[in-house]
Design an enzyme around this catalytic site. Sequence first.
Site, mmCIF file in Angstrom:
data_model
loop_
_atom_site.group_PDB
_atom_site.id
_atom_site.type_symbol
_atom_site.label_atom_id
_atom_site.label_comp_id
_atom_site.label_asym_id
_atom_site.label_seq_id
_atom_site.Cartn_x
_atom_site.Cartn_y
_atom_site.Cartn_z
ATOM 1 N N LYS A 110 0.678 -1.238 -0.288
ATOM 2 C CA LYS A 110 0.222 0.009 0.160
ATOM 3 C C LYS A 110 1.084 1.527 -0.405
ATOM 4 O O LYS A 110 0.580 2.231 -0.206
ATOM 5 C CB LYS A 110 -1.343 0.245 1.509
ATOM 6 C CG LYS A 110 -1.824 -1.709 1.653
ATOM 7 C CD LYS A 110 -2.919 -0.718 2.242
ATOM 8 C CE LYS A 110 -3.799 -1.861 2.843
ATOM 9 N NZ LYS A 110 -4.627 -1.919 3.595
ATOM 10 N N LYS B 127 3.019 -3.657 10.665
ATOM 11 C CA LYS B 127 1.327 -4.555 11.264
ATOM 12 C C LYS B 127 1.434 -5.023 12.762
ATOM 13 O O LYS B 127 2.350 -6.083 13.265
ATOM 14 C CB LYS B 127 0.858 -5.773 10.757
ATOM 15 C CG LYS B 127 -1.333 -6.058 10.331
ATOM 16 C CD LYS B 127 -1.848 -4.403 9.678
ATOM 17 C CE LYS B 127 -2.774 -4.655 9.845
ATOM 18 N NZ LYS B 127 -3.016 -3.850 8.700
ATOM 19 N N ASN C 292 -15.677 -0.332 9.948
ATOM 20 C CA ASN C 292 -14.799 1.552 10.048
ATOM 21 C C ASN C 292 -15.501 1.378 8.338
ATOM 22 O O ASN C 292 -15.870 2.737 7.693
ATOM 23 C CB ASN C 292 -13.975 1.171 10.152
ATOM 24 C CG ASN C 292 -13.360 3.049 9.215
ATOM 25 O OD1 ASN C 292 -12.752 3.271 8.317
ATOM 26 N ND2 ASN C 292 -13.509 3.817 10.689
HETATM 27 N N1 GLU Z 1 -5.279 -0.446 9.056
HETATM 28 C C1 GLU Z 1 -5.374 0.138 8.071
HETATM 29 C C2 GLU Z 1 -4.678 -0.385 6.945
HETATM 30 O O1 GLU Z 1 -4.579 -1.802 6.905
HETATM 31 C C3 GLU Z 1 -4.444 1.356 7.997
HETATM 32 C C4 GLU Z 1 -3.231 1.392 8.485
HETATM 33 C C5 GLU Z 1 -2.221 3.346 8.842
HETATM 34 O O2 GLU Z 1 -2.942 4.155 9.004
HETATM 35 O O3 GLU Z 1 -1.337 3.353 8.971
HETATM 36 O O4 GLU Z 1 -4.679 0.142 6.038
#
Ligand code: GLU
Length: 416
Positions: A96, A108, A223
């Site tokens: 990402k 994570k 969310n």
């Molecule tokens: N938990 C979200 C994701 O899987 C956001 C992670 C973040 O904002 O660092 O993308």
Amino acid sequence: MASTDSHDVLESTQVVIEQALRKLGYNDSMVELLKLPMRVLSVRIPVRMDDGSTKVFTGYRAQHNDAVGPTKGGVRFHPDVNENEVKALSIWMSLKCGIADLPYGGGKGGIICDPRKMSFRELELLSRGYVRAISQIVGPTKDIPAPDVMTNAQIMAWMLDEYSRIREFDSPGFITGKPLVLGGSKGRETATARGVAIMIAEALRMKGKDIKGSRVVVQGFGNAGSYLAKFMYDAGAVVIGISDVNGALYNKDGLDIPDLLDKRDSFGTVTNLFQNLISNEELLELDCDVLVPAAIENQITEENAPRIKAPIIVEAANGPTTLEGTRIVTERNILLVPDVLASAGGVIVSYFEWVQNNQGYYWSEEEVDMKLEAMMLKGFRHVYEIHRTRSVDMRLAAYMAGVRKMAEAVRFRGWV
Ligand code: GLU
């Protein structure tokens, strides 16, 4: 016939990471380095429960690779958390960040627990205990946590407070997704859903359609799913199906989303208030224009992919489609906007939050939304371009776009 469709999220991520690196011309050592996180910490957190007993929870923090910059990614509270899942999720965070061109690697965390069955006080102790347990390896220039499945701004606030106490200075850039009064960013709460909505509009546009009047199905009402349903409803789409852990609601003329949002509890449960539910399986196979899996992993598989009727799938959850599922929907000419692209809105606005914390200067919601849209669209065009010019499916294209910067940074640093 035995199934060839791996539901092991780490294994399937490694398959695609390897394919992406090979396509980009990298060697075995690069594959070896990037197919697993460079660091995984496993911790045990004792919590004095309300009944006086002590329960010991297990948690993890995985850091995929920090060649680009500090690692970044959420912390989930869920009974099914396990080490392999956290490892895979840290790799997805790298992708990402790579697609959105953020100065981060992926990280994570997760704790095996069921927050629906815990009191506020117990959750606070668990959140603080987790931060104490991982404090050595996290920090605003090391690894920056955020919300994920069943964690929220309150939990981020407790974690921030614990970290500030340990370090003895205020450090808002340690964590993102905070309440506004503690240095949170405008637009962070709705960011994942907003990013998904931008991807839906773009995917529809490519198929010559408009959001207005399009029939959308959203699996999951947490969310991402709940805000997304609201954005779709406000934009004039007809949200014909939604679901939560208990089941799914369907109305071919469109559901009353504002009413469902009013009735929903803080964990996204609402369907228990209704009768005539359909199953989650039926929901995924509804006749609609856009299907949005916004729940958990392994929902679209070799088993149900042949029956999906939606011409567009936009993945708001992490890992909702298996590798075989991806192959089948691609063959069936369904436009798939993969998770590492579609759900990047959350981490993009987390990055904005961190930048604002570092600067001590805060932006308007319009500014956040405008910058988010520009980055999401740039990511989409880049991934789509690779998909087209290299004749690879959208998931492999997203992995290629996502891993390239990291591999380059690794090479420049001379690690491989
Ligand atoms: N938990 C979200 C994701 O899987 C956001 C992670 C973040 O904002 O660092 O993308």
